[in-house]
Motif scaffolding. Structure first.
Motif, PDB file in Angstrom:
ATOM      1  N   GLU A   1      39.460  41.619  37.296  1.00  0.00           N
ATOM      2  CA  GLU A   1      39.544  40.895  36.022  1.00  0.00           C
ATOM      3  C   GLU A   1      39.310  41.836  34.848  1.00  0.00           C
ATOM      4  OE1 GLU A   1      37.508  37.053  33.780  1.00  0.00           O
ATOM      5  OE2 GLU A   1      36.555  37.925  35.548  1.00  0.00           O
ATOM      6  N   TRP A   2      38.307  42.695  34.971  1.00  0.00           N
ATOM      7  CA  TRP A   2      38.057  43.677  33.915  1.00  0.00           C
ATOM      8  C   TRP A   2      39.240  44.642  33.796  1.00  0.00           C
ATOM      9  CZ3 TRP A   2      37.683  48.896  35.262  1.00  0.00           C
ATOM     10  CH2 TRP A   2      37.448  49.766  34.190  1.00  0.00           C
ATOM     11  N   GLY A   3      39.763  45.106  34.915  1.00  0.00           N
ATOM     12  CA  GLY A   3      40.837  46.088  34.903  1.00  0.00           C
ATOM     13  C   GLY A   3      42.123  45.589  34.271  1.00  0.00           C
ATOM     14  N   ARG A   4      42.327  44.290  34.265  1.00  0.00           N
ATOM     15  CA  ARG A   4      43.561  43.741  33.675  1.00  0.00           C
ATOM     16  C   ARG A   4      43.625  43.970  32.172  1.00  0.00           C
ATOM     17  NH1 ARG A   4      42.307  39.361  37.381  1.00  0.00           N
ATOM     18  NH2 ARG A   4      43.609  39.601  39.245  1.00  0.00           N
ATOM     19  N   SER A   5      42.499  44.340  31.568  1.00  0.00           N
ATOM     20  CA  SER A   5      42.500  44.635  30.136  1.00  0.00           C
ATOM     21  C   SER A   5      42.874  46.093  29.864  1.00  0.00           C
ATOM     22  CB  SER A   5      41.119  44.333  29.530  1.00  0.00           C
ATOM     23  OG  SER A   5      40.142  45.209  30.056  1.00  0.00           O
ATOM     24  N   LEU A   6      43.249  46.835  30.908  1.00  0.00           N
ATOM     25  CA  LEU A   6      43.664  48.229  30.766  1.00  0.00           C
ATOM     26  C   LEU A   6      45.131  48.364  31.137  1.00  0.00           C
ATOM     27  CD1 LEU A   6      40.657  50.066  32.476  1.00  0.00           C
ATOM     28  CD2 LEU A   6      41.037  49.760  30.027  1.00  0.00           C
ATOM     29  N   THR A   7      45.938  48.836  30.241  1.00  0.00           N
ATOM     30  CA  THR A   7      47.352  49.060  30.529  1.00  0.00           C
ATOM     31  C   THR A   7      47.493  50.043  31.687  1.00  0.00           C
ATOM     32  OG1 THR A   7      47.908  48.694  28.210  1.00  0.00           O
ATOM     33  CG2 THR A   7      49.535  49.872  29.557  1.00  0.00           C
ATOM     34  N   GLY A   8      48.315  49.679  32.670  1.00  0.00           N
ATOM     35  CA  GLY A   8      48.565  50.558  33.802  1.00  0.00           C
ATOM     36  C   GLY A   8      47.571  50.426  34.939  1.00  0.00           C
ATOM     37  N   PHE A   9      46.554  49.610  34.764  1.00  0.00           N
ATOM     38  CA  PHE A   9      45.556  49.446  35.828  1.00  0.00           C
ATOM     39  C   PHE A   9      46.195  48.747  37.023  1.00  0.00           C
ATOM     40  CE2 PHE A   9      41.954  47.549  38.039  1.00  0.00           C
ATOM     41  CZ  PHE A   9      40.975  48.524  37.935  1.00  0.00           C
ATOM     42  N   ALA A  10      45.920  49.263  38.232  1.00  0.00           N
ATOM     43  CA  ALA A  10      46.505  48.714  39.453  1.00  0.00           C
ATOM     44  C   ALA A  10      45.410  48.183  40.375  1.00  0.00           C
ATOM     45  CB  ALA A  10      47.309  49.792  40.182  1.00  0.00           C
ATOM     46  N   ASP A  11      45.792  47.275  41.264  1.00  0.00           N
ATOM     47  CA  ASP A  11      44.833  46.733  42.222  1.00  0.00           C
ATOM     48  C   ASP A  11      44.157  47.836  43.024  1.00  0.00           C
ATOM     49  OD1 ASP A  11      45.624  44.272  41.324  1.00  0.00           O
ATOM     50  OD2 ASP A  11      46.534  43.607  43.204  1.00  0.00           O
ATOM     51  N   GLU A  12      44.922  48.901  43.334  1.00  0.00           N
ATOM     52  CA  GLU A  12      44.374  50.001  44.127  1.00  0.00           C
ATOM     53  C   GLU A  12      43.142  50.611  43.477  1.00  0.00           C
ATOM     54  OE1 GLU A  12      45.260  54.599  44.534  1.00  0.00           O
ATOM     55  OE2 GLU A  12      47.037  53.433  45.040  1.00  0.00           O
TER      56      GLU A  12
END
Length: 300
Positions: A13-24
């Protein structure tokens, strides 16, 4: 300790606020973070009487996982071009100074830095984390530029830069910040600084040895084995690097035997020295070196 099914969604959820962030990035951060925390949990439990920091505190654990995910994301921003160069420059400025990013699409940077500033047991660790982040970003940039350039570094130059780009010091500083491990005081000891450099060199060599085949297949040149083969095509590079790894490990063990560092530094250094066998080889994505790993990239 917080279970993966609870921690992973919070990191994602936090990572979705970063462009290019992937599930990996989130998956590997939680898996790697759990490995480290499990190895040092008994020592953290012992230090909690002094610090009042619970080794099972969900807020602290998720903050640690998010910082690890940030490091993975920054690595790929450099190696894979996940974001534009001007965006990366703005992100590095924000993370290194602890201020909001000047460009939209990177709100998670300020969110994480504000969280860590508020959680810091010792404010010196937060200031050092900003400095360590600047060093990490600079090393990533330098490594990427060198690999793409016409003139190769020497092995000594490569390893010097690789000690910063492996980001072990960032990981240690974040742990210290969250659980009060007194790293800011320990850094004043020459033996501790030597341990940091030795374990970081070990990490870089392990990383490059494990990822050499995938790096070569992907056309990556930012790898000690590949660099040495470019300069010395007949050199037995694997044997040389394994010998280097063994030598650094012996030196590390000597320093650790001669010096007494407070808990949990002994188990923590041991955990990082064993990470190739205990973490890389069990990776489901980022650190796979077999054919079943598909098109996944090699470690940085």
């Amino acid at each position: 300790m917080i279970q993966t099914e609870r921690a992973l969604p919070q990191v994602l959820e936090w990572g979705r606020s970063l462009t290019g962030f992937a599930d990996e990035h989130a998956v590997e951060a939680v898996r790697g973070g759990q490995y480290i925390l499990q190895r040092i949990h008994p020592s953290l439990r012992d230090t909690s009487a002094r610090t009042g920091r619970d080794p099972q505190d969900e807020t602290l654990i998720v903050a640690f996982y998010r910082e690890l995910a940030l490091l993975f994301w920054l690595d790929d921003c450099n190696d894979l071009g996940l974001i534009a160069p001007e965006q990366l420059a703005a992100v590095e400025q924000a993370l290194g100074q602890g201020v909001p990013c000047a460009l939209p699409g990177f709100e998670g940077c300020a969110m994480l830095r504000a969280s860590l500033a508020a959680l810091a047991y010792d404010r010196r660790d937060y200031a050092q984390l900003l400095d360590d982040t600047r060093c990490y970003c600079a090393a990533l940039r330098a490594g990427h530029a060198q690999a793409a350039g016409a003139e190769c570094w020497s092995y000594a130059e490569y390893l010097h830069n690789g000690i910063d780009s492996i980001a072990y010091v960032n990981v240690f500083c974040c742990l210290s910040l969250l659980w009060g491990l007194d790293m800011a005081t320990l850094r004043a000891r020459p033996a501790f600084r030597q341990v940091l450099r030795l374990i970081s060199a070990i990490g870089r060599l392990q990383n490059d040895l494990h990822g050499r085949d995938k790096d070569r297949s992907a056309g990556e040149a930012d790898n000690a084995a590949i660099l040495l083969l470019q300069r010395y095509p007949a050199m037995p590079v694997v044997e040389f690097l394994n010998d280097e790894l063994a030598g650094h490990t012996r030196m590390l063990h000597r320093v650790m035997a001669e010096e007494r560092f407070p808990a949990p530094w002994g188990p923590l250094i041991e955990a990082m020295a064993a990470i190739r066998a205990q973490y890389y080889l069990t990776s489901t994505s980022r650190y796979r070196s077999d054919a079943a790993g598909g098109g996944q990239r090699a470690p940085a």
